[in-house]
Motif scaffolding. Structure first.
Motif, PDB file in Angstrom:
ATOM      1  N   ALA A   1       0.842  -1.202   0.000  1.00 18.05           N
ATOM      2  CA  ALA A   1       0.000   0.000   0.000  1.00 18.05           C
ATOM      3  C   ALA A   1       0.871   1.243   0.000  1.00 18.05           C
ATOM      4  CB  ALA A   1      -0.918  -0.001   1.212  1.00 18.05           C
ATOM      5  N   ASN A   2       0.526   2.202  -0.841  1.00 17.01           N
ATOM      6  CA  ASN A   2       1.253   3.466  -0.929  1.00 17.01           C
ATOM      7  C   ASN A   2       0.257   4.612  -0.802  1.00 17.01           C
ATOM      8  OD1 ASN A   2       4.175   2.668  -2.008  1.00 17.01           O
ATOM      9  ND2 ASN A   2       2.666   1.389  -3.049  1.00 17.01           N
ATOM     10  N   THR A   3       0.593   5.607   0.002  1.00 28.08           N
ATOM     11  CA  THR A   3      -0.313   6.720   0.274  1.00 28.08           C
ATOM     12  C   THR A   3       0.400   8.036   0.000  1.00 28.08           C
ATOM     13  OG1 THR A   3      -1.434   5.435   1.991  1.00 28.08           O
ATOM     14  CG2 THR A   3      -1.796   7.816   1.990  1.00 28.08           C
ATOM     15  N   VAL A   4      -0.292   8.957  -0.671  1.00 24.90           N
ATOM     16  CA  VAL A   4       0.283  10.258  -0.979  1.00 24.90           C
ATOM     17  C   VAL A   4      -0.752  11.335  -0.684  1.00 24.90           C
ATOM     18  CG1 VAL A   4      -0.459  10.114  -3.398  1.00 24.90           C
ATOM     19  CG2 VAL A   4       1.398  11.669  -2.772  1.00 24.90           C
ATOM     20  N   VAL A   5      -0.303  12.503  -0.200  1.00 25.72           N
ATOM     21  CA  VAL A   5      -1.198  13.637   0.031  1.00 25.72           C
ATOM     22  C   VAL A   5      -1.531  14.261  -1.320  1.00 25.72           C
ATOM     23  CG1 VAL A   5      -1.420  15.902   1.103  1.00 25.72           C
ATOM     24  CG2 VAL A   5      -0.236  14.071   2.309  1.00 25.72           C
ATOM     25  N   ARG A   6      -2.819  14.455  -1.583  1.00 28.24           N
ATOM     26  CA  ARG A   6      -3.227  14.919  -2.911  1.00 28.24           C
ATOM     27  C   ARG A   6      -3.697  16.372  -2.956  1.00 28.24           C
ATOM     28  NH1 ARG A   6      -8.729  15.017  -3.671  1.00 28.24           N
ATOM     29  NH2 ARG A   6     -10.027  13.859  -2.199  1.00 28.24           N
TER      30      ARG A   6
ATOM     31  N   THR B   1      -5.593  12.188   1.429  1.00 28.47           N
ATOM     32  CA  THR B   1      -4.624  11.285   0.818  1.00 28.47           C
ATOM     33  C   THR B   1      -5.248  10.427  -0.282  1.00 28.47           C
ATOM     34  OG1 THR B   1      -5.065   9.597   2.512  1.00 28.47           O
ATOM     35  CG2 THR B   1      -3.276  11.168   2.928  1.00 28.47           C
ATOM     36  N   TYR B   2      -4.375   9.885  -1.112  1.00 25.82           N
ATOM     37  CA  TYR B   2      -4.763   8.934  -2.159  1.00 25.82           C
ATOM     38  C   TYR B   2      -3.865   7.720  -2.028  1.00 25.82           C
ATOM     39  CZ  TYR B   2      -5.082   6.816  -6.802  1.00 25.82           C
ATOM     40  OH  TYR B   2      -5.235   5.932  -7.842  1.00 25.82           O
ATOM     41  N   SER B   3      -4.465   6.532  -2.090  1.00 30.00           N
ATOM     42  CA  SER B   3      -3.707   5.292  -1.896  1.00 30.00           C
ATOM     43  C   SER B   3      -3.769   4.422  -3.144  1.00 30.00           C
ATOM     44  CB  SER B   3      -4.256   4.511  -0.692  1.00 30.00           C
ATOM     45  OG  SER B   3      -4.125   5.262   0.499  1.00 30.00           O
TER      46      SER B   3
ATOM     47  N   ASN C   1      -1.833   0.502  -4.739  1.00 28.53           N
ATOM     48  CA  ASN C   1      -1.073  -0.680  -4.347  1.00 28.53           C
ATOM     49  C   ASN C   1       0.095  -0.933  -5.292  1.00 28.53           C
ATOM     50  OD1 ASN C   1      -2.777  -1.325  -2.165  1.00 28.53           O
ATOM     51  ND2 ASN C   1      -4.231  -2.336  -3.546  1.00 28.53           N
TER      52      ASN C   1
ATOM     53  N   TYR D   1      -3.662   4.594 -12.057  1.00 27.31           N
ATOM     54  CA  TYR D   1      -3.086   5.385 -10.962  1.00 27.31           C
ATOM     55  C   TYR D   1      -2.426   6.653 -11.507  1.00 27.31           C
ATOM     56  CZ  TYR D   1      -3.358   0.840  -8.510  1.00 27.31           C
ATOM     57  OH  TYR D   1      -3.770  -0.351  -7.971  1.00 27.31           O
TER      58      TYR D   1
END
Length: 324
Positions: free
Chosen positions: A147-152, A158-160, A162, A212
């Motif tokens: 799982a990878n999460t970034v502030v959007r 956040t947006y996650s 895989n 993505y």
């Protein structure tokens, strides 16, 4: 208070107040022109300045989020490039496996095809292992979490997405292709076989990571549009109208100069226009005519060209006839 006072000059006080008001307006106008802002600080307009600072903070936060999204965009672009090359190599490997499945080829030919398959599988492994960006590889199965999460955005939402264990699900299935016999090669080409599964997994992940990347691209574009809109609203709130302020500056400068009677420009040594000119001054001298037949020296006019000049003198300087 009496209308005529020795101690209080009401006219001067009014003039000074007007001059001070002009000076204050001139200072404010010069500030707007020099800064470009109608509201440069809280003293200009506290409410507008508070709104402007809040909007500036939101713009800065959104810009920071876009910077992070830019990093994720780079990671996804590298991942897609890796999977694209893996897919292309799997197609080449499939053509070799088809030849290996042919039972009519000689042993030498089989060895040659197996050697080609070996190099192609090495390429696949290299593409997967080299899919790193900024020290992170989301196709590496050694990643502790997929799982990878970034502030959007600037609000911290956040947006996650895989990652994918490509070594396990793609490479390991075809890594032994260099030793496949005709039977094992034929089995790899069937539905559910090693080659078919590896290609299917790769194409599925290409679709996922492409989605993505599209989401990240769309979010970056939206954030930019949002910041542009916020900048426009901020400008309408606090920016100065420079054309209007420049015209006002000229008007105030004239008003300020008019408020100073002593600022009227005149040449050094020139007489005050309000003072009478003495009769002995050069302005009242008239050229003496030359006598008939006498050459006109410098500074004299010929007698026949002389016309008496009438000079008006102030009444205080007129000499009575009895005293002439």
């Amino acid at each position: 208070m009496p209308l005529n006072s020795v101690n209080t000059n009401v006219g001067a006080m009014v003039a000074l107040q007007s001059l001070n008001k002009t000076a204050d307006e001139l200072t404010a106008t010069q500030k707007r022109i020099s800064t470009g802002f109608r509201v440069a600080d809280a003293k200009d307009d506290g409410a507008a300045y508070a709104v402007a600072e809040r909007v500036r903070g939101e713009i800065a936060a959104t810009a920071s989020a876009n910077e992070q999204l830019g990093g994720v965009k780079g990671l996804l672009d590298v991942t897609n490039a890796s999977l694209t090359n893996v897919g292309e190599t799997l197609k080449k490997l499939k053509t070799i496996v088809v030849k290996l499945a042919d039972q009519t080829i000689t042993a030498d030919q089989q060895s040659q095809y197996q050697a080609q398959a070996k190099e192609l599988t090495n390429n696949i492994k290299a593409f997967i292992e080299d899919a790193g960006y900024n020290g992170k590889n989301i196709l590496d199965e050694s990643v502790s979490t997929l799982a990878n999460t970034v502030v959007r955005n600037g609000a911290g939402v956040t947006y996650s997405f895989n990652g994918y264990s490509a070594l396990t699900n793609v490479f390991n299935g075809v890594s032994a292709a260099n030793s496949w016999t005709a039977g094992s090669a034929a089995a790899a080409l069937t539905t559910g076989g090693a080659i078919t599964t590896a290609i299917s997994n790769t194409l599925t992940q290409l679709n996922n990571f492409g989605s993505y990347a599209n989401f990240i691209d769309s979010q970056i574009t939206y954030n930019k549009a949002k910041m542009d809109a916020q900048e426009g609203g901020l400008g309408a709130l606090v920016d100065a109208d420079l054309a209007k302020e420049s015209a006002k500056l000229q008007s105030l400068q004239i008003c300020q100069q008019a408020g100073h009677p002593g600022t009227v420009d005149r040449q050094p040594g020139a007489a005050d226009p309000a003072e009478p000119v003495p009769l002995t001054s050069k302005a009242h001298r008239v050229a003496k005519p030359a006598r008939r037949g006498e050459p006109s020296p410098a500074g004299r006019m010929p007698a026949d060209a002389f016309t008496p000049a009438v000079v008006a003198a102030p009444a205080s300087q007129v000499i009575p006839a009895a005293e002439r």
